[in-house]
Write a protein that holds these residues in place. Structure first.
Motif, PDB file in Angstrom:
ATOM      1  N   PRO A  49       0.207  -1.032  -0.360  1.00 27.64           N
ATOM      2  CA  PRO A  49       0.079  -0.087   0.562  1.00 27.64           C
ATOM      3  C   PRO A  49       1.060   0.999   0.032  1.00 27.64           C
ATOM      4  O   PRO A  49       1.640   1.851   0.645  1.00 27.64           O
ATOM      5  N   ALA A  50       1.095   1.520  -1.032  1.00 30.04           N
ATOM      6  CA  ALA A  50       1.463   3.248  -1.486  1.00 30.04           C
ATOM      7  C   ALA A  50       0.918   4.357  -1.229  1.00 30.04           C
ATOM      8  O   ALA A  50       1.490   5.781  -2.169  1.00 30.04           O
ATOM      9  N   VAL A  60       3.716  -4.612   2.850  1.00 32.94           N
ATOM     10  CA  VAL A  60       4.923  -3.613   3.510  1.00 32.94           C
ATOM     11  C   VAL A  60       4.752  -2.150   3.144  1.00 32.94           C
ATOM     12  O   VAL A  60       3.871  -0.920   2.221  1.00 32.94           O
ATOM     13  N   GLU A  61       4.679  -1.322   3.964  1.00 33.46           N
ATOM     14  CA  GLU A  61       3.707   0.002   4.100  1.00 33.46           C
ATOM     15  C   GLU A  61       4.879   1.113   3.216  1.00 33.46           C
ATOM     16  O   GLU A  61       5.415   2.148   4.601  1.00 33.46           O
ATOM     17  N   ALA A  62       4.553   0.967   2.189  1.00 32.37           N
ATOM     18  CA  ALA A  62       5.184   2.529   1.547  1.00 32.37           C
ATOM     19  C   ALA A  62       4.768   3.364   1.945  1.00 32.37           C
ATOM     20  O   ALA A  62       5.038   4.726   1.637  1.00 32.37           O
ATOM     21  N   ALA A  63       3.083   3.516   2.160  1.00 30.57           N
ATOM     22  CA  ALA A  63       2.066   4.416   2.704  1.00 30.57           C
ATOM     23  C   ALA A  63       2.336   4.836   4.380  1.00 30.57           C
ATOM     24  O   ALA A  63       2.798   3.871   4.483  1.00 30.57           O
ATOM     25  N   ASN A  64       2.040   5.761   4.908  1.00 33.52           N
ATOM     26  CA  ASN A  64       1.778   5.554   5.942  1.00 33.52           C
ATOM     27  C   ASN A  64       0.629   5.362   6.867  1.00 33.52           C
ATOM     28  O   ASN A  64      -0.936   6.097   5.983  1.00 33.52           O
ATOM     29  N   MET A  65       0.639   5.139   7.514  1.00 33.69           N
ATOM     30  CA  MET A  65      -0.198   4.030   8.835  1.00 33.69           C
ATOM     31  C   MET A  65      -1.592   3.927   7.838  1.00 33.69           C
ATOM     32  O   MET A  65      -2.495   4.016   7.902  1.00 33.69           O
ATOM     33  N   PRO A  66      -1.263   2.726   6.227  1.00 33.72           N
ATOM     34  CA  PRO A  66      -2.292   2.213   5.367  1.00 33.72           C
ATOM     35  C   PRO A  66      -3.053   1.266   6.715  1.00 33.72           C
ATOM     36  O   PRO A  66      -3.559   0.651   5.572  1.00 33.72           O
TER      37      PRO A  66
END
Length: 394
Positions: free
Chosen positions: A273-274, A294-300
């Protein structure tokens, strides 16, 4: 780890549109805090507060007492507006005018969700600020050389994409590769689905594809594009607009157009999730088939969803580690740990991220906890060391 109240929290209301903007300074180190500025419809003070706390941890996790770059405190800005709204740029300018004293004195910022660095720089110049990171200049040994080095780095392009847009994705990709290596999973046997093909998602997809993984799905605001045999990542990147939306005319015959949330249940080992926050919740987490998120975005991933995912064997690699490479690259370059060179930057990012991910996963195994809990524990260990050396306020 405990989450004390931030040092500063403010809400601004635009006199023209009635929309709100927020600034939260969670912590100062040597009088300065670091954290990007995002713009999205529905942005809230609680969201920005959580992101600011995350920035405190990201800074602490990259603390190296031998490096020129000394981690700063954590902060975050947010504006409640769709960045595609015609009124968005004027709102951005007025927000920056309102928070100008903080940008001048203690808050270093840059692009985040919904905003490009070029747009932030344009608005900063219109407001009359020197730079979005000018608060850190007094901490530099040679401000002129440092600013030239960062400007030169932003001018570097690699296969048509700016180094500044690639740094974060390089760090995300290395986090994925570190997890695969620790589990003995070969890259060619690994499929990836990416939500968001903007700066972070696009760069992550490129690095993973070039490492030999197969990107089978990507999602943007128009929906999900999928191909079980693998997508042509380079063609999709070349067909993006400024907001990461892919021109469907670039799709190949085997590429399928699916609903926007189809990436979530893709037949893939890795989900990235980005884009937006809070996209995986208790209502949809059971659709996830991947082994890793793998959390590419913040707080997904919402906390309760993560607990349910963990219980059924899905490992979440947390944002405070995974997407920290962008912020760190800025400071490694500005402070002089690396020069304005793509090969040097990628090597440094890979080495630092590999070390951090390996340390986090080893701590999680040793403590019998999740990677996120382990990352928070590492930050909790380092924050008092930083505070003892530099104090809370500088």
């Amino acid at each position: 780890m405990p989450s004390p109240a931030p040092l500063l929290s403010l809400t601004w209301t635009d006199h023209v549109t009635g929309r709100q903007g927020f600034l939260v300074v969670d912590r100062l180190v040597r009088g300065v805090a670091s954290g990007g500025l995002r713009m999205r419809d529905g942005c809230t003070l609680d969201e920005v507060t959580g992101l600011a706390r995350g920035m405190t941890m990201k800074e602490a996790l990259h603390y190296d007492p031998e490096a020129r770059y000394i981690p700063l405190g954590g902060a975050k800005g947010g504006i409640d507006c769709d960045p595609r709204d015609p009124a968005a740029y004027g709102l951005l300018v007025r927000y920056l005018r309102a928070v100008r004293p903080y940008v001048e004195s203690c808050w270093t910022t840059g692009e985040d969700l919904g905003l490009s660095q070029d747009l932030v720089d344009r608005a900063v110049a219109e407001v009359g600020l020197v730079s979005s990171v000018q608060a850190v200049y007094p901490l530099l040994d040679d401000e002129t050389a440092a600013r030239r080095r960062l400007a030169d780095a932003f001018a570097v392009e690699v296969d048509g994409i700016g180094l500044d847009e690639l740094a974060g994705g390089c760090g995300v990709a290395e986090s994925v590769l570190a997890a695969l290596d620790r589990s003995g999973v070969p890259y060619p046997a690994t499929r990836v689905a990416v939500q968001g093909l903007g700066t972070m998602g696009g760069a992550t997809a490129r690095f993973l594809a070039r490492a030999g993984l197969t990107v089978v799905a990507v999602a943007d605001v128009k929906g999900t594009v999928a191909n079980p045999e693998g997508l042509d990542v380079e063609a999709l990147l070349a067909a993006r607009d400024a907001h990461g939306t892919v021109d469907r005319a670039a799709l190949r015959p085997g590429d399928r157009e699916l609903p926007g949330d189809a990436w979530l249940s893709a037949e893939a080992e890795i989900l990235v999730p980005a884009a937006a926050s809070y996209v995986i919740d208790t209502a949809n987490q059971d659709r996830v088939r991947a082994r890793w998120i793998v959390e590419a975005a913040n707080m997904p991933v919402l906390p309760e969803a993560e607990r349910l995912l963990t219980a059924r064997g899905v490992t979440v690699l947390p944002d405070v580690v995974v997407n920290s490479g962008t912020n760190a690259w800025w400071w490694w370059t500005l402070f002089g740990d690396i020069g304005p060179d793509a090969a040097e930057a990628f090597a440094h990012i890979r080495r630092a991220m590999r070390t951090l991910v390996d340390t986090m996963l080893a701590r999680a195994t040793a403590d019998g906890t999740s990677p996120r809990t382990a990352a928070h524990a590492l930050a909790a260990d380092r924050l008092p060391v930083i505070a003892e050396r530099f104090g809370w306020y500088g």
